[in-house]
Design a protein around this motif. Structure first.
Motif, PDB file in Angstrom:
ATOM      1  N   LEU A 158       0.807  -1.221   0.000  1.00 30.34           N
ATOM      2  CA  LEU A 158       0.000   0.000   0.000  1.00 30.34           C
ATOM      3  C   LEU A 158       0.844   1.277   0.000  1.00 30.34           C
ATOM      4  CD1 LEU A 158      -2.832  -1.044   2.507  1.00 30.34           C
ATOM      5  CD2 LEU A 158      -2.786  -1.246   0.013  1.00 30.34           C
ATOM      6  N   GLN A 159       1.806   1.367   0.900  1.00 34.78           N
ATOM      7  CA  GLN A 159       2.561   2.610   1.025  1.00 34.78           C
ATOM      8  C   GLN A 159       3.595   2.786  -0.076  1.00 34.78           C
ATOM      9  OE1 GLN A 159       4.086   3.270   4.986  1.00 34.78           O
ATOM     10  NE2 GLN A 159       2.262   2.437   5.971  1.00 34.78           N
ATOM     11  N   ARG A 160       4.275   1.706  -0.474  1.00 36.67           N
ATOM     12  CA  ARG A 160       5.319   1.774  -1.505  1.00 36.67           C
ATOM     13  C   ARG A 160       6.321   2.895  -1.196  1.00 36.67           C
ATOM     14  NH1 ARG A 160       3.561  -1.042  -6.259  1.00 36.67           N
ATOM     15  NH2 ARG A 160       2.203  -2.706  -5.474  1.00 36.67           N
ATOM     16  N   PRO A 161       7.065   2.794  -0.084  1.00 36.17           N
ATOM     17  CA  PRO A 161       7.956   3.892   0.294  1.00 36.17           C
ATOM     18  C   PRO A 161       9.186   4.037  -0.585  1.00 36.17           C
ATOM     19  CG  PRO A 161       8.272   2.048   1.770  1.00 36.17           C
ATOM     20  CD  PRO A 161       7.131   1.670   0.861  1.00 36.17           C
ATOM     21  N   PHE A 162       9.498   3.052  -1.401  1.00 34.22           N
ATOM     22  CA  PHE A 162      10.671   3.149  -2.274  1.00 34.22           C
ATOM     23  C   PHE A 162      10.460   2.271  -3.495  1.00 34.22           C
ATOM     24  CE2 PHE A 162      11.618   0.558   1.559  1.00 34.22           C
ATOM     25  CZ  PHE A 162      11.513  -0.701   1.003  1.00 34.22           C
ATOM     26  N   ASP A 163      11.253   2.548  -4.515  1.00 29.66           N
ATOM     27  CA  ASP A 163      11.249   1.785  -5.762  1.00 29.66           C
ATOM     28  C   ASP A 163      12.649   1.235  -6.009  1.00 29.66           C
ATOM     29  OD1 ASP A 163       8.523   2.348  -6.390  1.00 29.66           O
ATOM     30  OD2 ASP A 163       9.133   4.336  -7.080  1.00 29.66           O
ATOM     31  N   LEU A 164      12.772   0.427  -7.015  1.00 28.85           N
ATOM     32  CA  LEU A 164      14.087  -0.113  -7.371  1.00 28.85           C
ATOM     33  C   LEU A 164      15.025   1.021  -7.763  1.00 28.85           C
ATOM     34  CD1 LEU A 164      13.216  -3.297  -9.468  1.00 28.85           C
ATOM     35  CD2 LEU A 164      13.787  -3.144  -7.052  1.00 28.85           C
ATOM     36  N   GLY A 165      16.262   0.947  -7.253  1.00 29.80           N
ATOM     37  CA  GLY A 165      17.265   1.950  -7.580  1.00 29.80           C
ATOM     38  C   GLY A 165      17.261   3.171  -6.693  1.00 29.80           C
ATOM     39  N   ASP A 166      16.268   3.305  -5.820  1.00 29.90           N
ATOM     40  CA  ASP A 166      16.214   4.477  -4.940  1.00 29.90           C
ATOM     41  C   ASP A 166      17.304   4.400  -3.869  1.00 29.90           C
ATOM     42  OD1 ASP A 166      14.108   5.353  -6.382  1.00 29.90           O
ATOM     43  OD2 ASP A 166      12.583   5.049  -4.832  1.00 29.90           O
ATOM     44  N   ARG A 167      17.837   5.557  -3.523  1.00 31.10           N
ATOM     45  CA  ARG A 167      18.773   5.661  -2.398  1.00 31.10           C
ATOM     46  C   ARG A 167      17.956   6.003  -1.150  1.00 31.10           C
ATOM     47  NH1 ARG A 167      24.382   7.330  -2.164  1.00 31.10           N
ATOM     48  NH2 ARG A 167      24.283   7.785  -4.392  1.00 31.10           N
ATOM     49  N   ILE A 168      18.056   5.174  -0.120  1.00 31.92           N
ATOM     50  CA  ILE A 168      17.242   5.375   1.071  1.00 31.92           C
ATOM     51  C   ILE A 168      18.118   5.337   2.320  1.00 31.92           C
ATOM     52  CG2 ILE A 168      15.199   4.348   0.005  1.00 31.92           C
ATOM     53  CD1 ILE A 168      15.715   1.837   1.666  1.00 31.92           C
ATOM     54  N   CYS A 169      17.574   5.855   3.394  1.00 30.47           N
ATOM     55  CA  CYS A 169      18.206   5.808   4.712  1.00 30.47           C
ATOM     56  C   CYS A 169      17.146   5.358   5.710  1.00 30.47           C
ATOM     57  CB  CYS A 169      18.776   7.176   5.098  1.00 30.47           C
ATOM     58  SG  CYS A 169      19.540   7.242   6.728  1.00 30.47           S
ATOM     59  N   ILE A 170      17.440   4.319   6.495  1.00 33.49           N
ATOM     60  CA  ILE A 170      16.487   3.737   7.433  1.00 33.49           C
ATOM     61  C   ILE A 170      16.965   4.025   8.848  1.00 33.49           C
ATOM     62  CG2 ILE A 170      15.359   1.619   8.203  1.00 33.49           C
ATOM     63  CD1 ILE A 170      15.803   0.455   5.455  1.00 33.49           C
ATOM     64  N   THR A 171      16.126   4.690   9.622  1.00 32.35           N
ATOM     65  CA  THR A 171      16.437   5.008  11.018  1.00 32.35           C
ATOM     66  C   THR A 171      15.216   4.700  11.873  1.00 32.35           C
ATOM     67  OG1 THR A 171      15.705   7.305  10.791  1.00 32.35           O
ATOM     68  CG2 THR A 171      18.027   6.835  10.324  1.00 32.35           C
ATOM     69  N   SER A 172      15.390   4.760  13.169  1.00 27.68           N
ATOM     70  CA  SER A 172      14.269   4.559  14.076  1.00 27.68           C
ATOM     71  C   SER A 172      13.328   5.753  13.994  1.00 27.68           C
ATOM     72  CB  SER A 172      14.769   4.370  15.513  1.00 27.68           C
ATOM     73  OG  SER A 172      15.491   5.515  15.927  1.00 27.68           O
ATOM     74  N   GLY A 173      12.087   5.532  14.339  1.00 28.30           N
ATOM     75  CA  GLY A 173      11.100   6.602  14.229  1.00 28.30           C
ATOM     76  C   GLY A 173      11.338   7.752  15.176  1.00 28.30           C
ATOM     77  N   THR A 174      12.049   7.522  16.278  1.00 26.20           N
ATOM     78  CA  THR A 174      12.331   8.572  17.260  1.00 26.20           C
ATOM     79  C   THR A 174      13.839   8.670  17.460  1.00 26.20           C
ATOM     80  OG1 THR A 174      12.149   7.001  19.092  1.00 26.20           O
ATOM     81  CG2 THR A 174      10.154   8.206  18.454  1.00 26.20           C
ATOM     82  N   GLY A 175      14.263   9.744  18.106  1.00 24.75           N
ATOM     83  CA  GLY A 175      15.669   9.901  18.394  1.00 24.75           C
ATOM     84  C   GLY A 175      16.248  11.117  17.707  1.00 24.75           C
ATOM     85  N   PRO A 176      17.580  11.261  17.702  1.00 30.58           N
ATOM     86  CA  PRO A 176      18.224  12.426  17.100  1.00 30.58           C
ATOM     87  C   PRO A 176      18.130  12.406  15.580  1.00 30.58           C
ATOM     88  CG  PRO A 176      19.862  10.814  17.810  1.00 30.58           C
ATOM     89  CD  PRO A 176      18.531  10.325  18.305  1.00 30.58           C
TER      90      PRO A 176
ATOM     91  N   GLN B 160      24.725   7.108   6.067  1.00 27.46           N
ATOM     92  CA  GLN B 160      24.431   5.676   6.094  1.00 27.46           C
ATOM     93  C   GLN B 160      23.245   5.410   5.172  1.00 27.46           C
ATOM     94  OE1 GLN B 160      26.476   3.692   7.907  1.00 27.46           O
ATOM     95  NE2 GLN B 160      27.590   5.510   8.602  1.00 27.46           N
ATOM     96  N   ASN B 161      23.488   5.383   3.875  1.00 29.15           N
ATOM     97  CA  ASN B 161      22.401   5.214   2.912  1.00 29.15           C
ATOM     98  C   ASN B 161      22.610   3.959   2.089  1.00 29.15           C
ATOM     99  OD1 ASN B 161      23.953   6.268   0.355  1.00 29.15           O
ATOM    100  ND2 ASN B 161      24.249   7.855   1.906  1.00 29.15           N
ATOM    101  N   TRP B 162      21.515   3.458   1.536  1.00 30.69           N
ATOM    102  CA  TRP B 162      21.489   2.186   0.817  1.00 30.69           C
ATOM    103  C   TRP B 162      20.773   2.369  -0.522  1.00 30.69           C
ATOM    104  CZ3 TRP B 162      23.223  -2.273   3.664  1.00 30.69           C
ATOM    105  CH2 TRP B 162      23.475  -2.028   5.005  1.00 30.69           C
ATOM    106  N   PHE B 163      21.114   1.490  -1.458  1.00 27.83           N
ATOM    107  CA  PHE B 163      20.395   1.401  -2.732  1.00 27.83           C
ATOM    108  C   PHE B 163      19.452   0.202  -2.686  1.00 27.83           C
ATOM    109  CE2 PHE B 163      24.106   3.801  -4.318  1.00 27.83           C
ATOM    110  CZ  PHE B 163      23.440   4.831  -4.959  1.00 27.83           C
ATOM    111  N   VAL B 164      18.248   0.394  -3.200  1.00 29.11           N
ATOM    112  CA  VAL B 164      17.263  -0.688  -3.219  1.00 29.11           C
ATOM    113  C   VAL B 164      17.542  -1.574  -4.436  1.00 29.11           C
ATOM    114  CG1 VAL B 164      14.817  -1.262  -3.327  1.00 29.11           C
ATOM    115  CG2 VAL B 164      15.561   0.804  -2.115  1.00 29.11           C
ATOM    116  N   GLU B 165      17.894  -2.832  -4.155  1.00 30.09           N
ATOM    117  CA  GLU B 165      18.213  -3.784  -5.221  1.00 30.09           C
ATOM    118  C   GLU B 165      17.001  -4.614  -5.636  1.00 30.09           C
ATOM    119  OE1 GLU B 165      21.189  -4.542  -6.849  1.00 30.09           O
ATOM    120  OE2 GLU B 165      22.044  -2.711  -5.997  1.00 30.09           O
TER     121      GLU B 165
END
Length: 468
Positions: free
Chosen positions: A283-301, A307-312
């Motif tokens: 439903l949400q589809r937060p990323f697609d193939l080839g996108d550069r993303i960064c995953i962190t906790s919902g709270t905090g600094p 620290q980024n990743w490519f979606v394979e």
């Protein structure tokens, strides 16, 4: 595509005075005449012929051309007033995106997808582009063909490409012109080098390939969802069929209730997380193939964007990522990232670059104004890199250190998906600002300040010794 074919085949004549120029289109100046700069560098629009008048022989002549109905005159006073106002972008109207597609739109989309697998996705006149190497080679040939419209020139005027924005009836298409400007991004002289042209074609090629891969991956996900829904549908269909035939399937289910409750307590939390992961991708589809993303906790600094990743690869149950710094491949469970904060760099359009600059407190208002004007000119002289200056203001005044800290924020043309290029351009901008500050003698001297503080500490220590 038809117009490109005619241009490359020599059937369409282009005059450099007819096509729209980059500066007027980027600035939003759609008046029927071209402007001249006054002493303050502002554009004063004058009445005249439309930016583009001819793209073929039948449009050349003494026949007057009326301006487009959407043209609006923009005087230098309007531009000055706009520069004095705060920066603002129109909000997104969801009603523009909520229109359901028609059958005709769906058929057109399916037809367009068939061109993505063709050997000539950019038309046969452009040349083969099945691979990236073929696309680069074909784009160089197209650039040389377009140079035939301006013999003896090493750079390609944007007027040649901009003539595509005029249809066969002589009507100027504003949306096409703006799309061409966003794609090719000519320099301050409204020209393109071969490297600029090839870069734009290569960027389009990569977008097309990622689109094809994303559509194929979405198709697989939809098929898995369809299979899961079919299982549920046939299960309830069987129960309903037994009920119609006077068989009682519910007694069997009630007899197994103890076992089912045990399984619910054992696998309930895991099943809930799995469903969260499925809903995230389906439903949400937060990323697609080839996108550069960064995953962190919902709270905090604030997250560490380095620290980024490519979606394979993406499926309903897991996501395969590649670490941008080391090319390490990692597989994550979608349930594990369903409650995380996911920053999508590809969807973060027009990156904002921020610099913190230290000025001497003795810097005058005139020197600061000269610095700001020079930075604005630097931005305008590099339209392929920078879009506009967003902010320039004081954030801190330190009277003890005799320094003033300014914040400079400039909008980049690219998204954070191209973070290496953005960081390189940021370094070049910082170098330009430091050099300019030294020339204006307003740069804060950290060494002199440190020496002054050391001397003050020695004096204070000597005074303490004298008191004792």
């Amino acid at each position: 595509k038809m117009k490109w074919n005619k241009m490359l085949d020599g059937q369409v004549s282009v005059t450099s005075d007819d096509a729209p120029r980059r500066d007027s289109l980027v600035r939003g100046d759609l008046s029927p005449g071209r402007g001249a700069a006054d002493s303050n560098g502002d554009i004063d629009v004058t009445a005249g012929s439309p930016p583009m008048r001819t793209i073929s022989a039948k449009h050349i002549g003494d026949r007057p051309h009326l301006p487009h109905p959407g043209y609006q005159r923009q005087t230098s006073s309007n531009i000055k007033m706009k520069n004095l106002l705060e920066r603002w972008d129109d909000p997104v109207n969801k009603m523009d995106k909520a229109v359901p597609p028609s059958i005709h739109d769906i058929l057109q989309f399916r037809k367009a997808l068939s061109y993505l697998d063709d050997e000539h996705p950019f038309s046969e006149s452009f040349g083969p582009s099945e691979t990236r190497d073929q696309c680069i080679k074909s784009s160089q040939k197209v650039f040389k063909k377009l140079l035939n419209f301006v013999p003896g020139e090493a750079l390609l005027p944007f007027d040649v490409i901009g003539s595509i924005a005029m249809d066969e009836d002589g009507v100027y298409d504003r949306d096409v012109s703006l799309a061409l400007v966003r794609l090719f991004r000519p320099n301050k002289d409204d020209c393109l080098t071969m490297l600029n042209f090839v870069q734009s074609c290569d960027w389009t090629y990569k977008r097309v390939r990622y689109l094809r891969a994303s559509v194929a991956n979405s198709t697989l996900i939809d098929r898995v969802l369809e299979h899961e829904f079919n299982i549920l549908f046939y299960f309830f269909l069987v129960l309903w069929t037994f009920t119609i035939l006077n068989f009682d399937p519910w007694s069997l289910l009630f007899s197994m209730s103890t076992v089912l409750v045990s399984f619910a307590f054992a696998f309930g939390p895991s099943a809930a997380k799995a469903i969260d992961g499925v809903l995230l991708i389906a439903l949400q589809r937060p990323f697609d193939l080839g996108d550069r993303i960064c995953i962190t906790s919902g709270t905090g600094p604030e997250p560490d964007l380095s620290q980024n990743w490519f979606v394979e690869d993406v499926s309903l149950w897991k996501t395969t990522l590649r670490y941008a710094a080391t090319n390490e491949v990692s597989t994550l469970n979608n349930a594990g990232i369903s409650n995380c904060r996911i920053i999508n760099f590809a969807r973060s359009k027009s990156a904002l670059v921020t610099l913190n600059l230290m000025f001497r407190s003795e810097a005058t208002g005139q020197q600061i104004s000269l610095f700001r004007a020079a930075v604005e000119k630097y931005v305008k002289d590099n339209p392929r890199v920078w879009s506009s200056m967003v902010a320039f203001f004081i954030v801190k005044i330190d009277p003890d250190a005799e320094s003033t800290e300014y914040l400079l924020r400039i909008q980049h043309q690219k998204s954070w998906q191209e973070i290496p290029a953005v960081l390189i351009n940021r370094g070049e901008l910082l170098e330009f600002c430091i050099t300019l500050m030294k020339k204006l003698d307003i740069a804060y001297d950290f060494a002199a300040s440190l020496a002054s503080l050391t001397k003050f500490d020695d004096t204070l220590e000597h005074a303490r010794s004298a008191i004792h």
